[in-house]
Scaffold this motif. Structure first.
Motif, PDB file in Angstrom:
ATOM      1  N   LEU A  37       0.794  -1.357   0.039  1.00  0.00           N
ATOM      2  CA  LEU A  37      -0.501   0.079   0.044  1.00  0.00           C
ATOM      3  C   LEU A  37       0.732   1.552   0.043  1.00  0.00           C
ATOM      4  O   LEU A  37      -0.019   2.610  -0.645  1.00  0.00           O
ATOM      5  CB  LEU A  37      -0.848   0.218   0.936  1.00  0.00           C
ATOM      6  CG  LEU A  37      -2.115  -0.955   1.266  1.00  0.00           C
ATOM      7  CD1 LEU A  37      -3.091  -0.417   2.154  1.00  0.00           C
ATOM      8  CD2 LEU A  37      -2.967  -0.783   0.096  1.00  0.00           C
ATOM      9  N   ILE A  43      -6.008  -1.699  -3.524  1.00  0.00           N
ATOM     10  CA  ILE A  43      -6.458  -2.627  -2.610  1.00  0.00           C
ATOM     11  C   ILE A  43      -6.617  -3.847  -3.681  1.00  0.00           C
ATOM     12  O   ILE A  43      -6.810  -4.401  -2.872  1.00  0.00           O
ATOM     13  CB  ILE A  43      -7.967  -2.877  -1.998  1.00  0.00           C
ATOM     14  CG1 ILE A  43      -7.740  -1.373  -1.012  1.00  0.00           C
ATOM     15  CG2 ILE A  43      -8.586  -3.657  -1.269  1.00  0.00           C
ATOM     16  CD1 ILE A  43      -8.771  -0.986   0.090  1.00  0.00           C
ATOM     17  N   ARG A  54     -10.329  -8.936  -0.888  1.00  0.00           N
ATOM     18  CA  ARG A  54     -10.261  -6.986  -0.780  1.00  0.00           C
ATOM     19  C   ARG A  54     -10.871  -6.568   1.015  1.00  0.00           C
ATOM     20  O   ARG A  54      -9.780  -5.776   0.936  1.00  0.00           O
ATOM     21  CB  ARG A  54     -10.987  -6.177  -1.469  1.00  0.00           C
ATOM     22  CG  ARG A  54     -10.430  -6.905  -3.057  1.00  0.00           C
ATOM     23  CD  ARG A  54     -11.086  -6.011  -4.344  1.00  0.00           C
ATOM     24  NE  ARG A  54     -12.885  -6.514  -3.956  1.00  0.00           N
ATOM     25  CZ  ARG A  54     -13.629  -6.279  -5.059  1.00  0.00           C
ATOM     26  NH1 ARG A  54     -13.588  -5.887  -6.050  1.00  0.00           N
ATOM     27  NH2 ARG A  54     -14.514  -6.775  -5.195  1.00  0.00           N
ATOM     28  N   ARG A  58      -8.661  -4.705   3.242  1.00  0.00           N
ATOM     29  CA  ARG A  58      -8.819  -3.104   3.803  1.00  0.00           C
ATOM     30  C   ARG A  58      -8.710  -3.423   5.613  1.00  0.00           C
ATOM     31  O   ARG A  58      -8.367  -2.166   5.970  1.00  0.00           O
ATOM     32  CB  ARG A  58     -10.732  -2.857   3.433  1.00  0.00           C
ATOM     33  CG  ARG A  58     -10.512  -2.114   2.118  1.00  0.00           C
ATOM     34  CD  ARG A  58     -12.518  -2.036   1.874  1.00  0.00           C
ATOM     35  NE  ARG A  58     -12.242  -1.591   1.058  1.00  0.00           N
ATOM     36  CZ  ARG A  58     -12.686  -2.838  -0.573  1.00  0.00           C
ATOM     37  NH1 ARG A  58     -13.670  -3.776   0.450  1.00  0.00           N
ATOM     38  NH2 ARG A  58     -12.981  -2.078  -1.317  1.00  0.00           N
ATOM     39  N   ARG A  61      -5.331  -3.162   6.528  1.00  0.00           N
ATOM     40  CA  ARG A  61      -4.796  -1.449   6.120  1.00  0.00           C
ATOM     41  C   ARG A  61      -5.539  -0.365   7.173  1.00  0.00           C
ATOM     42  O   ARG A  61      -5.142   0.368   7.889  1.00  0.00           O
ATOM     43  CB  ARG A  61      -5.904  -0.394   5.001  1.00  0.00           C
ATOM     44  CG  ARG A  61      -5.670   0.791   4.934  1.00  0.00           C
ATOM     45  CD  ARG A  61      -6.052   1.537   3.006  1.00  0.00           C
ATOM     46  NE  ARG A  61      -7.318   1.267   4.016  1.00  0.00           N
ATOM     47  CZ  ARG A  61      -8.464   1.128   2.975  1.00  0.00           C
ATOM     48  NH1 ARG A  61      -8.556   1.638   1.422  1.00  0.00           N
ATOM     49  NH2 ARG A  61      -9.773   1.815   2.939  1.00  0.00           N
TER      50      ARG A  61
END
Length: 190
Positions: A37, A43, A54, A58, A61
């Motif tokens: 990232l 993503i 995904r 997320r 993240r």
């Protein structure tokens, strides 16, 4: 009256999480995701590259690493395999690492295990890789191991020989120490 100042609160180090496979995998996954990232990967691209969903990317993240590690520790299935772990470890040791996963699974099913084959397969893979957490009852004390090693070769019982063999197979460092100690004991005795 003079007021005695309160001592500053004692700061304790943060509790260390056990270094289990799932904790380590979570740490590495977080590092990989954040590294990609930072390189401005999308993503979707990160998910494809790391073979993840995904939503997982997320979550990694947007969530703090400590929270991810705590959830990884809690997510671990506790006790599902505990009743049959000793059996699996013993059969694996007897077969000297060449145990058939299907045969072991059928054995624990006959003993009453009703959970997923995948859980047993993961434990067997960890045994093969040498990363399985030992069953507490399977670990003899260091004093007991020392007594097995230092006895004259003629005196141990068959079960003691078998337990010492299990220890030697489980820990290669112990194998070398055992050989050296037995050679020294033989030298002193004779």
């Amino acid at each position: 009256m003079t007021k005695v100042p309160e001592p500053p609160p004692m700061l304790l180090p943060p509790p260390e999480l056990p270094r289990t496979q799932i904790i380590e995998r979570t740490r590495h996954r977080s590092e990989d995701i954040h590294r990609l990232l930072e390189k401005r990967w999308t993503i979707s691209a990160v998910a494809r590259r790391l073979n993840l969903d995904r939503k997982t990317v997320r979550r990694f993240r947007d969530t703090d690493l400590d929270e991810l590690l705590a959830s990884a520790r809690d997510r671990r299935p506790v006790g599902v395999l505990e009743p049959v772990k000793a059996y699996l470890n013993a059969r694996f040791t007897e077969a000297q690492g060449q145990a058939s996963g299907t045969r072991l699974f059928l054995g624990i099913q006959a003993a009453g295990y009703r959970d997923s084959r995948q859980v047993a397969r993961k434990h067997l893979a960890a045994l093969r890789a040498g990363t399985a957490e030992p069953v507490r009852a399977d670990i003899p004390s260091p004093r007991k191991i020392t007594s097995w090693i230092m006895r004259p070769r003629e005196t141990p019982t068959e079960s003691q020989d078998e337990r010492l063999l299990q220890v030697r197979l489980a820990c290669p460092g112990t194998t070398r120490a055992c050989d050296v100690a037995q050679a020294f004991a033989d030298l002193v005795r004779h």
